[in-house]
Design a protein around this motif. Structure first.
Motif, PDB file in Angstrom:
ATOM      1  N   ASN A 146      43.639  41.005  -5.856  1.00  0.00           N
ATOM      2  CA  ASN A 146      42.576  40.864  -4.657  1.00  0.00           C
ATOM      3  C   ASN A 146      42.020  39.464  -4.740  1.00  0.00           C
ATOM      4  N   PHE A 147      42.050  38.611  -3.729  1.00  0.00           N
ATOM      5  CA  PHE A 147      41.500  37.307  -3.557  1.00  0.00           C
ATOM      6  C   PHE A 147      40.420  37.695  -2.409  1.00  0.00           C
ATOM      7  N   ASP A 148      38.908  37.162  -3.017  1.00  0.00           N
ATOM      8  CA  ASP A 148      37.900  37.781  -2.162  1.00  0.00           C
ATOM      9  C   ASP A 148      37.127  36.635  -2.141  1.00  0.00           C
ATOM     10  N   VAL A 149      36.587  36.220  -0.910  1.00  0.00           N
ATOM     11  CA  VAL A 149      35.170  35.337  -0.765  1.00  0.00           C
ATOM     12  C   VAL A 149      34.329  35.927   0.376  1.00  0.00           C
ATOM     13  N   ALA A 150      32.974  35.921  -0.406  1.00  0.00           N
ATOM     14  CA  ALA A 150      31.871  36.602   0.672  1.00  0.00           C
ATOM     15  C   ALA A 150      30.750  35.786   1.034  1.00  0.00           C
ATOM     16  N   LEU A 151      30.346  35.876   2.094  1.00  0.00           N
ATOM     17  CA  LEU A 151      29.009  35.038   2.680  1.00  0.00           C
ATOM     18  C   LEU A 151      28.009  36.181   3.013  1.00  0.00           C
ATOM     19  N   THR A 152      26.872  36.163   1.944  1.00  0.00           N
ATOM     20  CA  THR A 152      25.957  36.982   2.338  1.00  0.00           C
ATOM     21  C   THR A 152      24.583  36.237   3.142  1.00  0.00           C
ATOM     22  N   PHE A 153      23.887  36.906   4.021  1.00  0.00           N
ATOM     23  CA  PHE A 153      22.686  36.382   4.745  1.00  0.00           C
ATOM     24  C   PHE A 153      21.523  37.002   4.224  1.00  0.00           C
ATOM     25  N   THR A 154      20.560  36.556   3.108  1.00  0.00           N
ATOM     26  CA  THR A 154      19.585  37.394   2.794  1.00  0.00           C
ATOM     27  C   THR A 154      18.420  36.867   3.681  1.00  0.00           C
ATOM     28  N   ASP A 155      17.306  37.352   3.451  1.00  0.00           N
ATOM     29  CA  ASP A 155      16.066  37.123   4.216  1.00  0.00           C
ATOM     30  C   ASP A 155      15.748  35.422   4.544  1.00  0.00           C
ATOM     31  N   ALA A 156      16.049  34.693   3.720  1.00  0.00           N
ATOM     32  CA  ALA A 156      15.631  33.458   3.765  1.00  0.00           C
ATOM     33  C   ALA A 156      16.779  32.240   3.537  1.00  0.00           C
ATOM     34  N   ASP A 157      17.894  32.554   2.887  1.00  0.00           N
ATOM     35  CA  ASP A 157      18.850  31.814   2.522  1.00  0.00           C
ATOM     36  C   ASP A 157      20.184  32.603   2.405  1.00  0.00           C
ATOM     37  N   CYS A 158      21.242  32.134   1.704  1.00  0.00           N
ATOM     38  CA  CYS A 158      22.594  32.425   1.813  1.00  0.00           C
ATOM     39  C   CYS A 158      23.018  32.728   0.168  1.00  0.00           C
ATOM     40  N   THR A 159      24.007  33.632  -0.045  1.00  0.00           N
ATOM     41  CA  THR A 159      24.752  33.766  -1.267  1.00  0.00           C
ATOM     42  C   THR A 159      26.387  33.708  -0.890  1.00  0.00           C
ATOM     43  N   VAL A 160      26.871  33.043  -1.838  1.00  0.00           N
ATOM     44  CA  VAL A 160      28.667  33.000  -1.834  1.00  0.00           C
ATOM     45  C   VAL A 160      28.868  33.602  -3.087  1.00  0.00           C
ATOM     46  N   GLU A 161      29.931  34.239  -2.825  1.00  0.00           N
ATOM     47  CA  GLU A 161      30.682  35.023  -4.115  1.00  0.00           C
ATOM     48  C   GLU A 161      32.129  34.838  -3.854  1.00  0.00           C
ATOM     49  N   ALA A 162      32.882  34.593  -4.883  1.00  0.00           N
ATOM     50  CA  ALA A 162      34.392  34.401  -4.589  1.00  0.00           C
ATOM     51  C   ALA A 162      34.893  35.033  -5.924  1.00  0.00           C
ATOM     52  N   SER A 163      36.272  35.592  -5.922  1.00  0.00           N
ATOM     53  CA  SER A 163      36.672  35.943  -7.130  1.00  0.00           C
ATOM     54  C   SER A 163      38.305  36.345  -6.809  1.00  0.00           C
ATOM     55  N   VAL A 164      39.115  36.378  -7.871  1.00  0.00           N
ATOM     56  CA  VAL A 164      40.413  36.745  -7.875  1.00  0.00           C
ATOM     57  C   VAL A 164      40.331  37.704  -8.962  1.00  0.00           C
ATOM     58  N   ILE A 165      40.867  39.079  -8.716  1.00  0.00           N
ATOM     59  CA  ILE A 165      40.843  40.153  -9.607  1.00  0.00           C
ATOM     60  C   ILE A 165      42.159  40.797  -9.555  1.00  0.00           C
ATOM     61  N   ALA A 166      42.663  41.413 -10.550  1.00  0.00           N
ATOM     62  CA  ALA A 166      43.951  42.225 -10.423  1.00  0.00           C
ATOM     63  C   ALA A 166      43.501  43.601 -10.946  1.00  0.00           C
ATOM     64  N   LEU A 167      43.926  44.611 -10.254  1.00  0.00           N
ATOM     65  CA  LEU A 167      43.733  46.035 -10.973  1.00  0.00           C
ATOM     66  C   LEU A 167      44.899  46.750 -11.388  1.00  0.00           C
ATOM     67  N   LEU A 168      45.071  46.698 -12.575  1.00  0.00           N
ATOM     68  CA  LEU A 168      46.681  47.155 -12.808  1.00  0.00           C
ATOM     69  C   LEU A 168      46.727  48.530 -13.489  1.00  0.00           C
ATOM     70  N   GLU A 169      48.117  49.121 -12.834  1.00  0.00           N
ATOM     71  CA  GLU A 169      48.027  50.474 -13.204  1.00  0.00           C
ATOM     72  C   GLU A 169      49.080  50.628 -14.521  1.00  0.00           C
ATOM     73  N   TRP A 170      49.869  49.361 -14.680  1.00  0.00           N
ATOM     74  CA  TRP A 170      50.874  49.120 -15.770  1.00  0.00           C
ATOM     75  C   TRP A 170      50.872  48.038 -16.252  1.00  0.00           C
ATOM     76  N   GLN A 171      51.390  47.699 -17.458  1.00  0.00           N
ATOM     77  CA  GLN A 171      51.646  46.274 -17.977  1.00  0.00           C
ATOM     78  C   GLN A 171      52.441  45.266 -17.092  1.00  0.00           C
ATOM     79  N   MET A 172      51.704  44.247 -16.761  1.00  0.00           N
ATOM     80  CA  MET A 172      52.364  43.220 -16.016  1.00  0.00           C
ATOM     81  C   MET A 172      52.298  41.836 -16.662  1.00  0.00           C
ATOM     82  N   GLY A 173      53.157  41.337 -17.115  1.00  0.00           N
ATOM     83  CA  GLY A 173      53.272  40.066 -17.894  1.00  0.00           C
ATOM     84  C   GLY A 173      52.628  40.230 -19.104  1.00  0.00           C
TER      85      GLY A 173
END
Length: 221
Positions: A146-173
Motif C-alpha cells: 500500500n502506498f498512501d498519502v493523507a491530508l487531514t484538516f483539523t480545527d486550525a491547521d493541517c496534518t500530512v501522513e504518508a506511508s508505504v507498507i506491505a502486509l504479507l501473508e507469505w515470505q516475499m524476498g
C-alpha cells in the motif's frame, strides 16, 4: 483523403456541430477549457459530499471541510481539491507503471483510490494505491503493498501522513509474514499552503520508491 473506415472523417464539420462559422475552435482551447470547468464542478460536488451529515453549528451553512480549509489558509476549497486531484493523478500514473514493470501474478491487481473520510472527526482526503498480490500456491489470503498519502484538516491547521507498507501473508524476498514499513512520514500543525506543498513532496517521494516490489522478490516484467 477520406478514410471510409472512420465515419467521423466523412463529415469534417461535425466537430463544430455543422456550424463552422459560429462554433469553430481555431485556437484548439475549447476542450481544455471545458475540462477545467468540469474539474471545478467536480471539486464543488466533492466539497458538498464531504459536508453531508454534518450537524448545523458554527460552520453552517458551509461544510465542515470548507470551515477547516478557511481556518488553515486562504485558498478556496475548489483549488485545494484540484491540487489533491493532481497529486492523485501523479501517484496513479506511478502505480500503473509499477504494476506493469513487475510480475505481480495473473490474478493480482492494483487499486487506485481517492478516499474521503474523517479522522477523529476531522475531514481527511487520502490517496490510497494498493497492490493486491495473489499466489494461491502459497496462501489462500492475498498480500498487499500500500502506498498512501493523507491530508487531514483539523480545527486550525493541517496534518500530512504518508506511508508505504506491505502486509504479507507469505515470505516475499527477505521479508517474512507480517507488516513491513518501507516509508513513513508525519507532519502536523501545518498551515494550508505548507501542507499542500508537503503533500506534493510526499507524493514525489513515494513515486521514487518503484524498487519496493523488487525488494519483495518480484521479478521485473
Amino acid at each position: 483523403m477520406v478514410d471510409n473506415s472512420q465515419p467521423a472523417a466523412m463529415n469534417p464539420y461535425a466537430y463544430s456541430n455543422n456550424a463552422r462559422a459560429m462554433l469553430s475552435d481555431s485556437d484548439g482551447l475549447f476542450f481544455p477549457i471545458l475540462i477545467g470547468i468540469v474539474a471545478r464542478k467536480a471539486a464543488q460536488a466533492l466539497a458538498r459530499r464531504l459536508g453531508r451529515g454534518i450537524s448545523p453549528g458554527r460552520c453552517a451553512p458551509r461544510t465542515k471541510l470548507e470551515c477547516a480549509v478557511s481556518a488553515a489558509g486562504q485558498q478556496p476549497i475548489e483549488s485545494v481539491l484540484l491540487s489533491v486531484h493532481e497529486q492523485h493523478r501523479l501517484l496513479d500514473e506511478f502505480a500503473v507503471r509499477c504494476f506493469l514493470a513487475f510480475e505481480f501474478g495473473e490474478e493480482s491487481e492494483v487499486t487506485r483510490q481517492l478516499l474521503i473520510d474523517k479522522s477523529d472527526g476531522h475531514p481527511r482526503l487520502t490517496l490510497h494505491h494498493s497492490f493486491r498480490i495473489v499466489d494461491w500456491e502459497k496462501s489462500q489470503e492475498h498480500s498487499e503493498l500500500n502506498f498512501d498519502v493523507a491530508l487531514t484538516f483539523t480545527d486550525a491547521d493541517c496534518t500530512v501522513e504518508a506511508s508505504v507498507i506491505a502486509l504479507l501473508e507469505w515470505q516475499m524476498g527477505e521479508f517474512g509474514v507480517g507488516t513491513h514499513t518501507f516509508y513513513r512520514a508525519f507532519d502536523s500543525h501545518l498551515p494550508l499552503d505548507d501542507a499542500l506543498a508537503i503533500f506534493a513532496e510526499r507524493v514525489a517521494q513515494l513515486c521514487a520508491l518503484g524498487d519496493v516490489p523488487g525488494r519483495l522478490g518480484l521479478r521485473q516484467s
